[in-house]
Scaffold this motif. Structure first.
Motif, PDB file in Angstrom:
ATOM      1  N   ASP A 112       1.192   1.424  -0.670  1.00 50.22           N
ATOM      2  CA  ASP A 112       2.185   1.135   0.416  1.00 50.22           C
ATOM      3  C   ASP A 112       1.297   1.617   1.556  1.00 50.22           C
ATOM      4  O   ASP A 112       1.515   2.573   1.855  1.00 50.22           O
ATOM      5  CB  ASP A 112       3.284   2.224  -0.293  1.00 50.22           C
ATOM      6  CG  ASP A 112       5.043   2.213   1.403  1.00 50.22           C
ATOM      7  OD1 ASP A 112       4.370   1.950   1.325  1.00 50.22           O
ATOM      8  OD2 ASP A 112       5.938   2.470  -0.042  1.00 50.22           O
ATOM      9  N   PRO A 113       1.282   1.220   3.207  1.00 55.15           N
ATOM     10  CA  PRO A 113       1.225   1.661   4.160  1.00 55.15           C
ATOM     11  C   PRO A 113       1.739   3.320   4.740  1.00 55.15           C
ATOM     12  O   PRO A 113       1.691   3.376   5.545  1.00 55.15           O
ATOM     13  CB  PRO A 113       1.089   0.547   4.874  1.00 55.15           C
ATOM     14  CG  PRO A 113       1.853  -0.672   4.303  1.00 55.15           C
ATOM     15  CD  PRO A 113       2.056  -0.137   3.128  1.00 55.15           C
ATOM     16  N   SER A 114       2.525   2.777   4.242  1.00 59.43           N
ATOM     17  CA  SER A 114       3.531   4.636   4.703  1.00 59.43           C
ATOM     18  C   SER A 114       2.819   5.560   4.020  1.00 59.43           C
ATOM     19  O   SER A 114       3.173   7.001   4.925  1.00 59.43           O
ATOM     20  CB  SER A 114       5.346   4.348   5.023  1.00 59.43           C
ATOM     21  OG  SER A 114       5.583   3.544   3.837  1.00 59.43           O
ATOM     22  N   LYS A 116       0.012   7.746   3.521  1.00 53.48           N
ATOM     23  CA  LYS A 116      -1.213   7.611   2.942  1.00 53.48           C
ATOM     24  C   LYS A 116      -1.725   8.238   2.489  1.00 53.48           C
ATOM     25  O   LYS A 116      -0.876   9.423   1.940  1.00 53.48           O
ATOM     26  CB  LYS A 116      -1.542   8.073   4.848  1.00 53.48           C
ATOM     27  CG  LYS A 116      -1.025   7.724   5.756  1.00 53.48           C
ATOM     28  CD  LYS A 116      -0.609   6.698   6.433  1.00 53.48           C
ATOM     29  CE  LYS A 116      -0.329   6.298   7.279  1.00 53.48           C
ATOM     30  NZ  LYS A 116      -0.061   4.552   7.766  1.00 53.48           N
TER      31      LYS A 116
END
Lengths: 211, 211
Positions: A112-114, A116
Motif C-alpha cells: 500500500d503506497p499510502s 510508508k
C-alpha cells in the motif's frame, strides 16, 4: 485481573477490526471511528490503546509477522526436509490470507503506497525464506547452480504476487492453485534425487492458522 | 490548432503527474491540488479535463494498459517464438515499472485497496499472458503437461510480485534479477527442444518504453 483480561480482549478486537478495515480500504482510506465501531468499543477506548492510526497499523503488522512466524515454526516441526517446510509454510501463508484478516492486512499494507514503511510482513517473509534457502543449500537439498538470493527473490515474488491476484480474484488462493505454483518452482530449486529426497507438494490438510 | 495541441499537452502532463502521485501516495492519499501543481497547471484546468479523482485514475489505468499493449506488440514483432515474446514482454514491463510512472501507477493501483476496480493493467496482463500461452500450446511450444491457466497464474503472480518487491527495494527491478525469474519458469513451461526451440532470456537491450 478481570479488568486486565477485558483490556486484552479490547486490544485484540481493535487489532482484528483494524486489520479488516486496512485490508478492505487501504491505510489512507481507513477511518478510526469505523474501526472502533467495528470492534464494538468507543473511540476513547481506541485512543487509550493506540495513540494514532500509525500505531494501530504498526501493531497489525507486528501481529501479522508474529502469526506468520508461528505458522512457519509449526510447518517446520512437521516437515521432513527444509524444502518441504518451505512449501508448507508458503502455502499455509497464502491460505491464511483468506482465513485471517491480520495476515491479509499484513500483506495489503506491504503493498500500500499510502502506508510508508508498512513492509514488515514482506521483510519477515523475505528474511525467513532466505535463511531457509541458505540452510537447504548447506544440507545439499538445493540444486547446486541456484544462488540463494535468486531463489529467495523468485519465491517471495511469487507468493506476494499470488496475494495481489487473490485480492482481485479470491479463487486464486485455493490449495490447488497455490500448490501448482510449486510445480514450477521446485523442479528448478531442488537438488536431483541423488543428493536429497525431492519434496512433494503439501499434503492435506494444509496449515490454516486461526486467530 | 495551437490551442488543441496545448490541451493535449496539458492532459498528458496531468496524466503523468497523477501517475507519479498515485504511485507514491496511493489512490486515497493522492490530492488533486498536489497533482495540478506538479503538472504545472491550475486546479481549474485539471477539473476542465477530469471531473474527479476517479476519472483521472481511470485515465492513468487506461494509458498504462495501452502502453503495455504497445510494448507487447513491439516485443512480439522482434521475437522468433511465442515464449520468447512472453519473456521479452514480461521483462520489458517490469523494467518499465522503473522507467515509466504511468506503468508503475497502473500496477500500484491494481494492488491498492483504496482504489476499487483499479485492476485494469493486471487484468490486461492476465488476458494477454493467457492468450499467448494458449497460442504457444497450439504451436507446440509449451510442455504438454502444463495447463494454460496454471501457467498464466504463475507468470502473472511472479511479475505482480516482482513489482511489489520492487516498490520496497528498487534493486529487484534490474535486467539481471528479472531475467533470473525466467530461469525458474521456463524449464517447466517450454516443450523439450525436440518439439520447439527453447527460448532464451531477453537479449540486451531489453525493451524500455519511454512516455
Amino acid at each position: 485481573m478481570a479488568k486486565q483480561a477485558r483490556a486484552v480482549r479490547t486490544r485484540q478486537a481493535l487489532v482484528r477490526a483494524a486489520a479488516e478495515v486496512f485490508a478492505a480500504e487501504g491505510y489512507a482510506g481507513a477511518s478510526l471511528p469505523v474501526i472502533s465501531e467495528r470492534a464494538g468499543v468507543s473511540n476513547g477506548a481506541l485512543h487509550f490503546h493506540f495513540a494514532s492510526k500509525h500505531d494501530l497499523a504498526a501493531e497489525v503488522e507486528r501481529t501479522a509477522a508474529d502469526r506468520a512466524q508461528r505458522l512457519a515454526e509449526r510447518c517446520r516441526g512437521r516437515s521432513d526436509t527444509l524444502l518441504q517446510s518451505l512449501v508448507h509454510t508458503a502455502c499455509g501463508l497464502l491460505l491464511a490470507v483468506v482465513a485471517d484478516p491480520v495476515i491479509r492486512a499484513g500483506f495489503r499494507l506491504s503493498g500500500d503506497p499510502s502506508r510508508k514503511d508498512g513492509t514488515r510482513l514482506l521483510r519477515w517473509w523475505q528474511a525467513w525464506v532466505h535463511e531457509l534457502v541458505v540452510q537447504a543449500q548447506r544440507e545439499g537439498e538445493l540444486a547446486r547452480d541456484v544462488p540463494a538470493d535468486v531463489a529467495t527473490t523468485v519465491i517471495v515474488a511469487a507468493t506476494a504476487g499470488f496475494e495481489v491476484m487473490g485480492a482481485a480474484d479470491r479463487d486464486v488462493l485455493s490449495v490447488e492453485r497455490v500448490t501448482q505454483l510449486w510445480t514450477f518452482v521446485l523442479p528448478r530449486l531442488a537438488a536431483p534425487p541423488d543428493h536429497a529426497s525431492t519434496p512433494q507438494g503439501p499434503r492435506a490438510p494444509v496449515e490454516q492458522p486461526g486467530d
